[in-house]
Design an enzyme around this catalytic site. Structure first.
Site, PDB file in Angstrom:
ATOM      1  N   ARG B 305      10.434   2.136 -35.532  1.00  0.00           N
ATOM      2  CA  ARG B 305      11.763   2.198 -35.685  1.00  0.00           C
ATOM      3  C   ARG B 305      12.462   3.344 -36.457  1.00  0.00           C
ATOM      4  NH1 ARG B 305      12.870  -4.517 -35.039  1.00  0.00           N
ATOM      5  NH2 ARG B 305      12.770  -4.275 -32.673  1.00  0.00           N
ATOM      6  N   HIS B 448      16.883   1.559 -27.046  1.00  0.00           N
ATOM      7  CA  HIS B 448      15.399   1.440 -26.969  1.00  0.00           C
ATOM      8  C   HIS B 448      14.846   0.801 -28.296  1.00  0.00           C
ATOM      9  CE1 HIS B 448      14.064   5.931 -27.953  1.00  0.00           C
ATOM     10  NE2 HIS B 448      15.017   5.535 -28.586  1.00  0.00           N
ATOM     11  N   GLU B 449      13.689   0.474 -28.289  1.00  0.00           N
ATOM     12  CA  GLU B 449      12.899   0.085 -29.378  1.00  0.00           C
ATOM     13  C   GLU B 449      13.707  -1.033 -30.222  1.00  0.00           C
ATOM     14  OE1 GLU B 449       9.848   0.184 -30.830  1.00  0.00           O
ATOM     15  OE2 GLU B 449       9.072   1.813 -29.451  1.00  0.00           O
ATOM     16  N   GLY B 450      14.366  -2.023 -29.146  1.00  0.00           N
ATOM     17  CA  GLY B 450      15.213  -3.087 -30.158  1.00  0.00           C
ATOM     18  C   GLY B 450      16.568  -2.582 -29.924  1.00  0.00           C
ATOM     19  N   GLN B 455      18.480  -5.635 -33.917  1.00  0.00           N
ATOM     20  CA  GLN B 455      18.399  -5.073 -35.070  1.00  0.00           C
ATOM     21  C   GLN B 455      19.101  -6.151 -36.053  1.00  0.00           C
ATOM     22  OE1 GLN B 455      16.192  -2.768 -35.554  1.00  0.00           O
ATOM     23  NE2 GLN B 455      15.862  -2.614 -33.493  1.00  0.00           N
TER      24      GLN B 455
END
Lengths: 598, 598
Positions: B305, B448-450, B455
């Site tokens: 992240r 992306h990546e959550g 978040q």
């Protein structure tokens, strides 16, 4: 099945339950019309937009216009759609009967146009430019020009451009260097290079009518020395048939981020590619009087800037409804309180954060749509209201609202399309779905027809301060009426009325405070922040208007209106407090920043 | 000449004047290093990024990856740039010496990486995925896997992927259906379809190492039943040479809005295209213990992240500096007070509104950059700080900051790149300039990546509430120290300290108030708003830190720091008041919105 372009139910609410367009039939200009003709137009628009504009939305982006050095190539669907648009008299909806027009109210014409902007802004743009061009000619040109050039544009046979900017003169139009040399026969020879000209060449119309800003030999410096000329691609004979090819060619076309279906060009006038009449220079015809070109252009500005706001609204509307469809059909995850992971996944609309993103979009789209239709109704009132006083009042309010209807849907329509992408997640980032294209298309709107910063200078400098606050007072008068009506309703609308009233009073104080700063550069230092605060204030008012109309009427549609209004007052309007604090403090951070410090 | 990618002077300020990375040399892990080796790396990074990454920025977008049904084709410049990156040991900057790594602090490695993300995020992404993959293996896999798969990734010979999502399981990883069947020899046969896998196939590395989430036959339901496997494209022999082709092929690739240089794929495992060892199924190797795959993946999440935040920062940095170059060289218009239009036009940086847009970008870019480097230094401290207590404190603060360093640069980096377009006006809307591409590239980062919403749940749900507020308290402790230091300075920093303190106290109150709502769905209803408020609060703190360091030092650079800090406190921090009001009110507008009302 509901459309994924525009909510017909919402348009119905705004036109008939809120703006009461049926009352316009009592005015002579609109006497032929009734709800029946309005509904017929709206249905036809929905159908044509769905069947022939939306269908090549993606293709017109993937296969953008090309230029082979001589000819611009567009995908055939663009010309086909516009031909059908001409067949439904789309180019002359609001035009005078004298020119074959239908004399529809701008309010209804704008509502119809949202279908085309939502379906395919790149294709629809050709018609807006053409109508704006023809309307300017009707207002300012000679009868001969009107008949020879405006009439075929209203018929959709000729298309129009606005050839204002030049490579070194975009925002600063006083710096154009194109020249027009008077000829013995009363025509002019035009020479110069233009830039950013939408629809500057193509083969989907019989002819292209350029409206060109250029300077006469005796022109004063700057903005007061600009004249306006009609320069057609093909000269037009007395009988209306096409004559000789005029000397206007393209040097290149621009390759854009979005709105690609609209070819954007760099045309050159009088460069010698053609020799009409055996001589050098593009043949042009003066519109109105010399040196008044910018004034004529500005005369069209209210309508042109409303058209940008409507385009932004339509774009945001389609992205919103497409993300809503996705959210209703895409299963992913479970409620936060679900502990049994063996239960099926739920549709993502069941997640609060997804509903938040949809509700924000709804509040932006329906706020912008109502604002656009209100401005269109002010255009109607400015022209046709029963009394001189009413026409003057409408004109004043429209003046203040014009930079807002241009900038607010452009700015928040961008946020709205971005939320549409976010609802789709990874899918939204692919070109398999439309939302990313709507987001790219949208990014043009805060740039063209006067950038965001120019709207800010227009609002605060020209429309509020130069006017001695009269426009702002007229707008405040309307807001006060809404506030009173909402207070009579009691309950939530009454609380929102108090909230709006407090911010309205505040912006009044802040505006008077600004004047005291004296130095124009300091007064205007935070004009963009002022514009954004004023925009949110206006849209909050527009929402309160809608809430008053919705009242306590039952049903999903009215519940949705109330919830979106609630969202706007809870989440959006409070954002203006820190903005107005900044303006009130006369903050000079940007003003004092120096080049060397970056 | 100053770079238009990253401000080297700013990096120098952050690393040496603020974070004092030189002190890290006293720790055993970094004992070999000094300012000399850090500077050498930063200079080498700047040079390689400029000469071999930035050079194909546009080309990698125009000629995006293609897939012919068998092979993915990338432009050769991508592979070439990454080969040079491997030659400078770019893949092993932070890796252990044991694996040929340089053991550089994450703080310095992150600073170096901003050069590559600014120059060409699409190309740089391959290295981030590979390093993340190899680092996970070092933390959790067997020695054999480390030697056979992680080592060649640190050498940049093999590339890595994170094969987590599936078509029906993106955010909801507990729903993956890929299966892994244990074999008598201790290996597994993997079957399943993945989606959104970056770098899923190409020919620019000798081999591709997929980290695949899949379920064993006896797996519990949901997230607790997911195991992690290494599944290489080519099996690797004991001597490190490549062996048989494994059964992983692509079904398709995705066509994206931006970040196009990174091929995004839909790989299929065990579909029968190949029969490794003469049998069905892709051969996989279990990482660590069964059913702990998600835990291992989450172990890498802080770093992953942070990498997204750094990518967003680099992208915004390049767009900012390119728009600054443009503003310094583009003449247009004159001062509002200029009446003589015969005077030459001025460069647009002389207009206050343009400086406002540049200053906003500077405040976002330098705020995000400082945040990213701080988080990297917390990664270092979490691992190598002198005391157990200091390591635990760093870990706690990093936990809270991770969703912020992922989301804040992604959100405000988008606004920042949009302002870069706006500075360029019409030119910014064309593909002749880079800013539109940075804007498109940037749009991936909140997805992306959550996603942004994930978040928000992570920050409020996991990092603050589940932790009993301990992380928030640790962060607040650090902020209080900065506030005290700023108050000692007096003047403006002291006033900003008061402003920050008031908002810090407020967020504390609001957080405690949330708990009282009881129902998790209600508590989390405005988690995204809370995230955004917390993000702005944190970046205001980061700006105050920078202002304390800048003190009253003279010079353009420090004047710029003070002006950007002033901008953040005047314009940005006040935005959180209405956000916290909304959260404090326990607003349920989105929560109560119903599907039928849209």
């Amino acid at each position: 099945m509901a459309s994924n372009l525009v909510s017909a139910r919402n348009i119905e609410f705004l036109l008939y339950e809120w703006l009461d367009v049926e009352r316009l039939s009592s005015r002579e200009r609109f006497a032929e019309h009734s709800r029946e003709s309005y509904d017929a137009l709206l249905e036809l628009s929905a159908q044509l937009a769905t069947d022939h504009f939306a269908t090549h939305f993606r293709k017109s982006d993937e296969q953008e216009p090309t230029f082979d050095g001589t000819t611009v190539h567009l995908i055939p669907e663009i010309g086909d759609a516009l031909k059908r648009f001409a067949e439904m008299d789309g180019f002359s909806l609001q035009a005078d009967e004298e020119f074959g027009g239908m004399q529809l109210p701008a309010t209804v014409g704008t509502a119809a146009s949202t279908w085309f902007t939502a379906a395919n802004i790149g294709t629809a743009c050709y018609s807006f430019l053409t109508v704006a061009n023809a309307s300017l000619l009707v207002a300012h040109a000679s009868d001969e020009i009107k008949q020879r050039y405006a009439r075929p544009m209203f018929e959709g046979r000729f298309f129009g451009t606005m050839a204002m900017s030049e490579p070194h003169a975009g925002t600063s139009l006083g710096d154009v260097t194109s020249r027009a040399i008077p000829q013995a026969d009363g025509t002019y020879r035009v020479f110069g290079s233009k830039m950013w000209i939408s629809g500057g060449d193509h083969e989907i119309a019989e002819n292209i009518v350029h409206l060109v800003l250029a300077k006469l030999p005796d022109a004063p410096e700057g903005t007061k020395g600009i004249s306006l000329f009609v320069v057609p691609k093909f000269l037009v004979n007395e009988d209306g048939s096409l004559g000789e090819r005029n000397d206007v060619v393209l040097s290149s076309i621009n390759h854009k981020l979005g709105s690609r279906g609209t070819v954007n060009t760099a045309p050159v006038f009088g460069d010698g590619a053609f020799q009409p009449g055996g001589e050098s220079g593009a043949i042009g015809f003066l519109v109105g009087e010399p040196h008044k070109g910018l004034k004529y252009m500005f005369h069209m500005m209210n309508a042109a800037r409303l058209a940008v706001g409507t385009a932004a609204t339509g774009t945001a509307s389609a992205a919103y409804l497409k993300s809503l469809d996705y959210a209703r059909s895409r299963p992913q995850g479970r409620a936060l309180t679900t502990t049994d992971q063996a239960t099926p996944q739920v549709e993502i609309i069941e997640h609060t954060d997804v509903r938040r993103m949809l509700l924000a979009q709804k509040s932006y789209v329906e706020g912008a749509m109502a604002l656009a239709l209100l401005c269109a109704s002010l255009l109607d009132d400015e022209r046709t209201a029963e009394t001189e006083e009413a026409r003057a009042e409408a004109s004043k309010v429209l003046g203040v609202l014009t930079p807002i209807v241009k900038s607010w849907p452009s700015q928040w329509g961008q946020e709205s399309t971005s939320l549409a992408i976010q609802v789709l997640g990874g899918a939204g980032y692919t070109r398999d779905y439309d939302v990313e294209q709507h987001w790219r298309d949208q990014r043009l709107n805060p740039i063209h027809e006067g950038t965001h910063g120019i709207q800010a200078l227009d609002l605060l400098g020209r429309k509020i301060l130069m006017d001695g606050g009269a426009g702002l007072m007229a707008l405040a008068g309307r807001m006060e009426k809404t506030i009173a009506a909402a207070r009579e309703l009691g309950g939530e609308p009454s609380a929102y009325a108090d909230q709006l009233k407090a911010q309205l009073d505040r912006i009044g104080e802040v505006t008077f405070g600004l004047v005291a700063l004296g130095d124009p550069e300091k007064i205007m230092a935070n004009a963009s922040v002022y514009l954004e605060a004023a925009g949110h204030l206006v849209v909050a008012w527009i929402w309160l208007e809608q809430l008053v109309v919705a009242g306590t009427t039952e049903g999903d549609f009215y519940n949705g209106k109330r919830q979106a209004g609630r969202y706007f007052f809870a989440t959006e309007l409070p954002k203006i407090t820190p903005m107005l604090d900044l303006v009130a403090a006369g903050d000079l951070t940007s003003y004092e920043m120096q080049d060397a410090w970056f």
